[in-house]
Design an enzyme around this catalytic site. Structure first.
Site, PDB file in Angstrom:
ATOM      1  N   ALA A 234      26.324  20.191 -35.483  1.00  0.00           N
ATOM      2  CA  ALA A 234      25.525  21.403 -35.642  1.00  0.00           C
ATOM      3  C   ALA A 234      25.821  22.074 -36.989  1.00  0.00           C
ATOM      4  CB  ALA A 234      25.786  22.345 -34.471  1.00  0.00           C
ATOM      5  N   GLU A 264      30.257  22.266 -47.787  1.00  0.00           N
ATOM      6  CA  GLU A 264      29.502  21.022 -47.921  1.00  0.00           C
ATOM      7  C   GLU A 264      29.025  20.845 -49.364  1.00  0.00           C
ATOM      8  OE1 GLU A 264      26.423  20.955 -44.947  1.00  0.00           O
ATOM      9  OE2 GLU A 264      27.857  20.572 -43.348  1.00  0.00           O
ATOM     10  N   HIS A 282      26.563  15.260 -43.064  1.00  0.00           N
ATOM     11  CA  HIS A 282      25.441  16.041 -42.520  1.00  0.00           C
ATOM     12  C   HIS A 282      24.174  15.182 -42.468  1.00  0.00           C
ATOM     13  CE1 HIS A 282      24.682  20.508 -41.690  1.00  0.00           C
ATOM     14  NE2 HIS A 282      23.744  19.808 -41.064  1.00  0.00           N
ATOM     15  N   GLY A 284      22.755  13.857 -39.613  1.00  0.00           N
ATOM     16  CA  GLY A 284      22.151  13.784 -38.295  1.00  0.00           C
ATOM     17  C   GLY A 284      20.642  13.685 -38.302  1.00  0.00           C
ATOM     18  N   ALA A 285      19.995  14.438 -39.166  1.00  0.00           N
ATOM     19  CA  ALA A 285      18.534  14.466 -39.196  1.00  0.00           C
ATOM     20  C   ALA A 285      17.947  13.411 -40.120  1.00  0.00           C
ATOM     21  CB  ALA A 285      18.054  15.851 -39.635  1.00  0.00           C
TER      22      ALA A 285
END
Length: 315
Positions: A234, A264, A282, A284-285
Site C-alpha cells: 500500500a 522512494e 512500488h 504492484g500496479a
C-alpha cells in the site's frame, strides 16, 4: 494546453492508446526527466505554465502548487492521493481525480506473490541454487494458516479471496467494514489488535493518513504472533521501518515483504541485504493490463475536467 506527465510508465514515445489520445489532444506535453517520483523542488519548474497534470507518485506539496498558476487539474495515475496537498489544491480550485479499481487485481497478485516468496523463501533459494549450492530449507504452508487483511477495500477483498482459495482462515479489519460481505464470504471481522495477535500472515491495504502513519510500529510488532509474516503493497509510511528491522532481528517477524517505502526510492535501509526480506520497487500496479487501464482513465479524467465535462472520479 500544456500538460505535465510524470508516471514512469508513461513515456514520450509510449505506444499506449491513451498516449495517442493525449497527443491528439495537445502537442504541448512535458515528461518526467528523472524516471522516478519527483520531489517538490523538481516538480516546481516542470509545473509552471501547465494547465493539466497526469501525476505519478510525486510529492505534490502546497509550495509546488503555489507555482502552478494555470493548473486546473491533477489527474492521479493510480488510486492514492496522500502525496497531494488536497487542502491547497481545493484552495486554488485545482480539481483532483484518480483511477480507482483498475489496478486492484495487479496489486493483489503481487501481494500474494510476496507472501509466497516469503513463506517459501523463493528469492533466497533461487540465489543459492543459481550459485551452485544445493540447500535445504523448510518453509511454511499457507493451508490452515490465518491471513490478516488490514483494509478490506477493492485490493484487500481480492487478496482475501486468494487467501481463502489457499485454504486460509481470513481475518479482516477495516474501520468501515462491510459485515454483510464478510458474513457472505466467511471472513471473520476482527479488531486490529486481535488480528495482529492471531494472524500468521498480515497484509496492509489502507491509505496513508495521519491516523495510519506508522500504524505498524514497535507496539504493533510486540502484539504480533511470534514468527509472523508481514506484507505491505500500500504505502510505505504505514510501517515504522526501523521497528520492522528490530522485529526481524528478534524473530518476532519471520519475513517482511515491501512494495512501498517511507522514502522512494529508498537510499539506505536496515532492511537491505536480509534474506528474510523481499523488496520490490512500488511495482504492484505495473502490469501491462493495469498500465493500459490506468493510463486511459487518467487521460480521460484529465480531458473531461479541462473540457468542463462530467467526470466520475473527482475526489
Amino acid at each position: 494546453m500544456k500538460i505535465l506527465v510524470t508516471p514512469t510508465s508513461l513515456k514520450e514515445d509510449s505506444p499506449l492508446e491513451a498516449m495517442r489520445i493525449l497527443r491528439e489532444y495537445t502537442d504541448d506535453l512535458v515528461f518526467n526527466p528523472y524516471g522516478r517520483p519527483l520531489t517538490e523542488e523538481e516538480l516546481l519548474p516542470l509545473l509552471q505554465d501547465c494547465d493539466g497534470y497526469i501525476a505519478g507518485l510525486d510529492w505534490i506539496t502546497g509550495k509546488a502548487l503555489a507555482g502552478a498558476k494555470r493548473l486546473k487539474v491533477i489527474s492521479r495515475y493510480g488510486v492514492g492521493y496522500d502525496r497531494v496537498d488536497m487542502p491547497e489544491a481545493k484552495k486554488r480550485n485545482i480539481t483532483v481525480t484518480n483511477t480507482p479499481g483498475v489496478n486492484s487485481r495487479a496489486v493483489a497478485e503481487l501481494t500474494f506473490g510476496l507472501i509466497l516468496s516469503l513463506v517459501r523463501k523463493i528469492p533466497w533459494l533461487n540465489e543459492k541454487t543459481g550459485s551452485g549450492q544445493w540447500v535445504r530449507y523448510s518453509g511454511a504452508e499457507l493451508n490452515g494458516k490465518i491471513l490478516g487483511v488490514v483494509g478490506l477495500g477493492a485490493i484487500g477483498r481480492i487478496v482475501a479471496q486468494y487467501g481463502k482459495a489457499f485454504g486460509m482462515t481470513v481475518l479482516a479489519y477495516d474501520p468501515y467494514i462491510d459485515k454483510d460481505y464478510c458474513e457472505k464470504e466467511n471472513f471473520e471481522v476482527s479488531g486490529l489488535s486481535t488480528l495482529l495477535a492471531r494472524a500468521d500472515v498480515i497484509t496492509l491495504h489502507v491509505p496513508l493518513l495521519p491516523e495510519t502513519r506508522h500504524m505498524i510500529n514497535e507496539d504493533a510488532f510486540a502484539g504480533m504472533k511470534q514468527g509472523a509474516f508481514l506484507v505491505n503493497t500500500a504505502r510505505g509510511g504505514l510501517i515504522d521501518e526501523e521497528a520492522a528491522a528490530l522485529a526481524l532481528e528478534s524473530g518476532k517477524l519471520r519475513g517482511l515483504g515491501l512494495d512501498a517505502f517511507e522514502q522512494e526510492p529508498p537510499q539506505k535501509s536496515p532492511l537491505f541485504g536480509r534474506d528474510d526480506v523481499v523488496l520490490t520497487p512500488h511495482a504492484g500496479a505495473h502490469t501491462k493490463e493495469a498500465v493500459e487501464k490506468m493510463a486511459m482513465l487518467s487521460v480521460e479524467n484529465l480531458i473531461q475536467v479541462l473540457e468542463k465535462k462530467p467526470c466520475k472520479y473527482i475526489l
